[in-house]
Design an enzyme around this catalytic site. Structure first.
Site, PDB file in Angstrom:
ATOM      1  N   ASP A  16      -8.614  -0.278   1.949  1.00  0.00           N
ATOM      2  CA  ASP A  16      -8.817  -0.233   0.407  1.00  0.00           C
ATOM      3  C   ASP A  16      -9.395  -0.194  -0.598  1.00  0.00           C
ATOM      4  OD1 ASP A  16      -6.298   1.482   1.230  1.00  0.00           O
ATOM      5  OD2 ASP A  16      -5.063  -0.220  -1.311  1.00  0.00           O
ATOM      6  N   THR A  64      -3.085   4.958  -4.255  1.00  0.00           N
ATOM      7  CA  THR A  64      -2.008   5.343  -3.172  1.00  0.00           C
ATOM      8  C   THR A  64      -0.742   5.997  -3.977  1.00  0.00           C
ATOM      9  OG1 THR A  64      -1.889   4.464  -1.377  1.00  0.00           O
ATOM     10  CG2 THR A  64      -3.432   5.775  -1.074  1.00  0.00           C
ATOM     11  N   THR A  65      -0.676   4.419  -4.892  1.00  0.00           N
ATOM     12  CA  THR A  65       0.789   4.497  -5.116  1.00  0.00           C
ATOM     13  C   THR A  65       0.282   5.385  -7.065  1.00  0.00           C
ATOM     14  OG1 THR A  65       0.812   2.661  -4.395  1.00  0.00           O
ATOM     15  CG2 THR A  65       2.553   2.802  -6.461  1.00  0.00           C
ATOM     16  N   ASP A 114       1.187  -1.237  -0.365  1.00  0.00           N
ATOM     17  CA  ASP A 114      -0.044   0.123  -0.255  1.00  0.00           C
ATOM     18  C   ASP A 114       0.443   1.090  -0.152  1.00  0.00           C
ATOM     19  OD1 ASP A 114      -2.167   1.671   0.179  1.00  0.00           O
ATOM     20  OD2 ASP A 114      -2.536   1.707   2.445  1.00  0.00           O
TER      21      ASP A 114
END
Lengths: 540, 526
Positions: free
Chosen positions: B394, B93-94, B60
């Site tokens: 997520d 988020t990446t 994550d």
């Protein structure tokens, strides 16, 4: 002959008599002035790149071990946080702070103008003009510039529609150099709406700004009423209409006796149980007193423990705990209530009121919204954005814009931006210089040059040919086209009125006053004493 | 004057240095998380700086960055950028960091071409606005919330890139059901706080389950032999303590005679017995007791009495969970014995202690409240369990964003390529420097498919160029099929992601990049 006197002083200094305690530093005459100039000019150079619509931002990295960072374009913020160890530089920091407190914007301009004035003064001193003559000249120039500024100022205060347009333009001009520039139309609308809600009141506390990471700047919005970032107590009603709110700052755990080491001694557990019971009773009595105020919402700055919370819930009263100082004070303001700490006289307490209290969601968090509040003008600006720094900077920008707009609702005159008013003032000063005889004229010319530096820096920051643009601007103004200014979008000059680049008269005139005063003050200095640092037993 | 000019040129030099160092730092962050993008992305092992050198294994982006403890100012901003994406969309988020890194390296070249930083920032935000428009209009597919299949697909897409990818068939339905059951009817809001994720070591992730009710991992207090299963439970939630009394003022009981000792012990028993009887009188047969820091919430004597009265006891309930429990059981917490009445009890069909491989848990099922659910995460070790929780979070966010904004876009790099193509066309309609910057923006977006291919061990250049070709021929949904290692219609492969995730990734990344570009100096402040 005074200059000769200074030289003599310096000569005499070769065998100094120890007048001060060890560690004190004394700088005199030329040295003192040099160190002042160097400090002020260095500070100005730091600030100048942030000026104008294409000005850049700075990262302020804090010395603390968590190394917090701030990204900002706001002059006052930069100056407030940097370490300054130079007397003159400190004066500049102070005038920038004053400007911030007085009008809220123009903090960079004032520092840059003062710096430029000193830079010019340095050149004059090199050609042996006495500082007092320069001060006199600057003084005269400042009053000429202000007079001219007043002449070119316009006032649309009578026409509500035009005035609103003016406000929008001012907000846009202020915001165009800030982080929110890409959405400046959105934000200027937002700020103007917020200020217009105040209906002439200058109390910016009624505009609450809350920051929530996530979303984009465009999603920032103006919310009617007040938003509190807290949660409603367990089991309480989540929605209250026609709320009567008691705002308190009181302990809701126990009323402890504040004597150190107070202690009870018993010989049976029964007694302990009784004491516990009495304590509980006391709490209940207190809670009952609060309920007797005829409220349906209770907000406390401190924690509300389980016991009173349950009691409130059972009476159908919404309880909100741990609203911090800031929250409580704002609430008291917008709800029109008082902050209460004792509850013996319900008839004397002013309760806050509002039409509706309910829960709402912003991003991932639940917040409490108070709408239809007593202070009808209160509103909340919800800022959204990618990072904490972005939000902080957006908040500062919004604050600046709000200050300027609310100032303008009082002093309704406006002037044109984009370097237009500076050039016009410089022109007036120049003309006066031609009619002035004596060395003062040189100071007047220097003042005009310093004023012209402002548009020149704006153009430099945008990467344009400043010499070319400023001379074009001068020519245009000399021909009487007094609305011409720098158009930083196309890199040329244009009519500021058409482009809608306006600034508040008050900000501009304050910049001129403060900068001149600061420059004069620094010029008058011929000696600096630095007291010896206080001896510390241990170095931290 | 010449001095002055020298000074200025030095200044410009410094400005350039700082900007370069800012961009390099931000890019370094982006490169770190880059390898974890996509279904074939790798995980990172992070050794935390805490005393026990705790180890975290995660995929994550937000978690990796949060634990990295960066010091460079712009690197910090990148970390916060991914946090903001986490708040807004919960997933991607990446991607957001990777996009920001790519945009920055593109702008480095633009700056080298003497384009002013504010110009670049302005054009970027123009491009981002246009990109979102394109996404909304020509890429997004509307979604019906009743169409559970599509929701499942989106949840699986998010889970597939995680450590727990092999369990996505188990976790996806759990997440979808959980979110769908907590949508507030009248407002359509989803508060993820209404989903309680409970972790318990033991078994495998396969055994993760959705419970319509409550789960306590601490087991019942059965020291004194109380019941471990109650049907048709009447549940009391208490915030007071069942132990010997204690006043807020400091107190001490002084005994000066040994006979008084007996009396003392007796009194304590009678005191507690009285309270326990009062509890029993209300008909309560399950008791949840809030943790107390000031004194013991229960002691052996009270446990014994409660056991005798056949009351099931769960202790150590956190104060922060009280609201959730009250909502689920439809009961109200009681802070003192006087207010503990029948009306305040909650109800449940069954409260049962279950023995699992990792210890005992208490399940409360058949509850009246419908607005809350619990997810019980299982896993063979703490690392796995933590990662499972993050992945579930997520996935929950993905579903939530679908509820907020009911559109999906295909995954597998398809939307990015499509955007890149359309923005390049748009750039042609804009004149001047802006056009140049927008084209750079368009090219920078290709970093997502490029990285996806690279992480999957495919030839990135071949894949990206083919993808470009297919999109230019009008195949808007062609994307990288990582499993097959080829380009296919990604919609058929069921790789979907919410529009909100892509949208917010682009707008957040652009905002952060604009901010970084505008910086020309780092000043040490106090």
């Amino acid at each position: 002959f005074l200059f000769g006197f200074f030289l003599k002083c310096k000569m005499a200094n070769f065998q100094p008599v120890q007048l001060f305690r060890g560690g004190s530093v004394e700088e005199r005459g030329e040295n003192a002035r040099m160190s002042n100039f160097v400090g002020a000019v260095a500070l100005t150079d730091l600030m100048r790149t942030t000026l104008g619509p294409k000005g850049m931002d700075k990262i302020l990295q804090s010395m603390g071990h968590n190394g917090e960072i701030t990204v900002t374009n706001d002059g006052a913020t930069i100056l407030k946080s940097i370490h300054v160890d130079n007397a003159a530089a400190k004066v500049l920091v102070d005038i920038s702070k004053t400007q911030d407190a007085e009008v809220g914007d123009g903090t960079t301009s004032v520092c840059v103008l003062a710096g430029e004035l000193l830079r010019e003064a340095e050149k004059l001193i090199e050609i042996n003009i006495h500082p007092q003559t320069i001060v006199e000249g600057y003084n005269l120039a400042a009053s000429i510039a202000r007079k001219r500024l007043e002449e070119i100022a316009e006032c649309n205060g009578e026409d509500a529609e035009k005035f609103e347009q003016d406000l929008l333009n001012i907000a846009r001009t202020t915001l165009s150099s800030k982080i929110v520039r890409n959405d400046k139309d959105h934000f200027s609308r937002l700020c103007v709406d917020a200020v217009l809600r105040l209906k002439g009141s200058k109390n910016l506390d009624a505009i609450h700004i809350i920051k929530k990471p996530g979303g984009s700047l465009k999603e920032s919005r103006l919310e009617e009423g007040f938003i509190l970032e807290k949660r409603i107590g367990v089991g309480c009603p989540k929605r209250i209409e026609n709320a009567k709110v008691l705002i308190a700052n009181t302990t809701m755990d126990t009323d402890k006796i504040k004597v150190y080491g107070a202690k009870v001694k018993t010989d049976s557990i029964q007694t302990v149980a009784e004491i516990e019971d009495v304590e509980k009773q006391r709490m209940w009595t207190k809670t009952q007193k609060i309920v007797d105020h005829g409220i349906n919402c209770f907000i406390n700055r401190q924690l509300i423990y389980n016991l009173p919370e349950e009691y409130f819930a059972s009476k159908g009263i919404m309880s909100i705990e741990h609203a911090d100082f800031d929250g409580i004070e704002r609430l008291a303001l917008v709800l029109g209530g008082e902050i209460v700490s004792t509850f013996d006289h319900p008839e004397q307490v002013k309760l806050g009121t509002c039409d509706l209290i309910e829960e709402d969601m912003i991003g991932e968090d639940k917040v409490i919204r108070f709408s239809g509040v007593a202070l009808g003008e209160a509103c909340t600006i919800v800022l959204r954005g990618a990072t904490e720094q972005l939000l902080d900077e957006a908040e500062r920008s919004i604050h600046d814009a709000l200050c300027v707009i609310s100032q303008t609702t009082g002093e309704r005159r406006i002037v044109l931006g984009g370097g237009c008013s500076e050039i016009e003032c410089a022109l007036a000063v120049d003309q006066a210089a031609q009619k002035t005889s004596g060395k003062k004229a040189l100071a007047l010319e220097a003042y005009a040059r310093a004023l012209r530096q402002i548009p020149s820096i704006i153009a430099d920051n945008a990467g344009y040919d400043s010499a070319e643009l400023v001379s074009q601007l001068r020519a245009a103004h000399a021909e009487g086209k007094i609305s011409m200014g720098l158009d930083m979008k196309d890199g040329g000059i244009g009519c500021m009125k058409e482009l809608g680049i306006t600034e508040s008269f008050k900000v501009k005139s304050q910049v001129i006053i403060s900068a001149s005063e600061a420059a004069e003050m620094i010029l008058r200095v011929d000696q600096i004493f630095k007291s010896a640092p206080r001896q510390r037993s241990q170095d931290p | 004057m010449s001095d002055n000019n020298d000074f200025k040129s030095k200044d410009k030099e410094k400005e350039k240095d700082i900007r370069t160092s800012n961009i390099v730092a931000a890019k370094a962050i982006a490169d770190t998380v880059r390898t974890s993008l996509g279904p074939k992305g790798m995980d990172k092992m992070i050794q935390t700086s805490k005393a026990d050198k705790e180890v975290i294994i995660t995929n994550d982006g937000a978690t990796i960055l949060k634990e990295m403890k960066v010091v460079h100012p712009t690197a910090k901003m990148m970390v916060e950028l991914s946090q903001a994406q986490d708040v807004e969309a919960g997933d991607g988020t990446t991607s957001v960091v990777v996009i920001a890194g790519s945009l920055l390296s593109a702008s480095q070249q633009l700056i080298a071409k003497q384009i002013h930083a504010t110009m670049i920032a302005e054009s970027y935000s123009l491009a981002a606005t246009k990109a979102i428009e394109i996404l909304q209009e020509s890429v997004a597919v509307p979604l019906d919330l009743n169409d559970k299949k599509s929701l499942l697909k989106s949840a699986s897409t998010s889970l597939n890139s995680k450590v727990v990818s092999q369990y996505s068939s188990v976790l996806a339905p759990i997440c979808v059901d959980a979110v769908l059951s907590i949508i507030e009817k009248d407002t359509g809001m989803v508060d993820l706080k209404n989903i309680r994720i409970v972790k318990k070591i033991g078994d495998t992730i396969d055994d993760t389950s959705l419970v319509n009710g409550l789960i306590f991992t601490q087991g019942t207090a059965h020291k004194a032999g109380g019941p471990t299963m109650v049907e048709k439970a009447k549940i009391g939630l208490i915030q007071f303590c069942l132990s010997s009394p204690k006043s807020n003022m400091e107190n001490s009981v002084v005994l000066d005679d040994y006979r008084k000792m007996d009396r003392f012990i007796d009194q304590e028993r009678i005191y507690i017995q009285k309270i326990c009887r009062q509890i029993k009188r209300t008909g309560c047969n399950v008791l949840l007791i809030q943790k107390s820091i000031l004194r013991d919430a229960v002691n052996d004597i009270s446990l014994k009495f409660l056991a005798d009265m056949k009351i099931l006891v769960v202790t150590d309930v956190e104060r922060s969970d009280i609201e959730f429990i009250a909502k689920t059981l439809n009961c109200s917490p009681c802070a003192s014995i006087e207010t503990f009445t029948k009306e305040k009890l909650g109800s449940a069909e069954l409260v049962m202690e279950e023995q699992t491989s990792g210890g005992k848990i208490v399940k409360v099922t058949g509850v009246p409240g419908t607005q809350t659910v619990s997810i019980l995460c299982r896993g063979s070790n703490a690392l796995m369990l933590d990662e499972c929780e993050r992945s579930v979070h997520d996935a929950l966010c993905v579903i939530r964003s679908l509820v907020k904004c009911k559109y999906v876009v295909p995954g597998g790099g398809a939307p990015e390529i499509e955007l890149s193509l359309q923005l390049a066309n748009y750039a042609k309609t804009v004149g001047g420097q802006a056009s140049y910057c927008i084209r750079a923006f368009a090219e920078a977006l290709e970093v997502i498919p490029y990285t996806l291919a690279e992480n999957a061990g495919l030839s990135p250049i071949a894949i990206v160029t083919e993808l470009r070709n297919r999109h230019a021929n009008g195949e808007k949904t062609a994307g990288i099929n990582v499993r097959k290692g080829a380009i296919t219609d990604i919609l058929e492969e069921n790789v979907l992601q919410p529009l909100l995730v892509s949208k917010s990734a682009i707008s957040l990344a652009t905002e952060a990049v604009c901010m970084i570009l505008k910086i020309d100096d780092i000043v040490t402040a106090r």
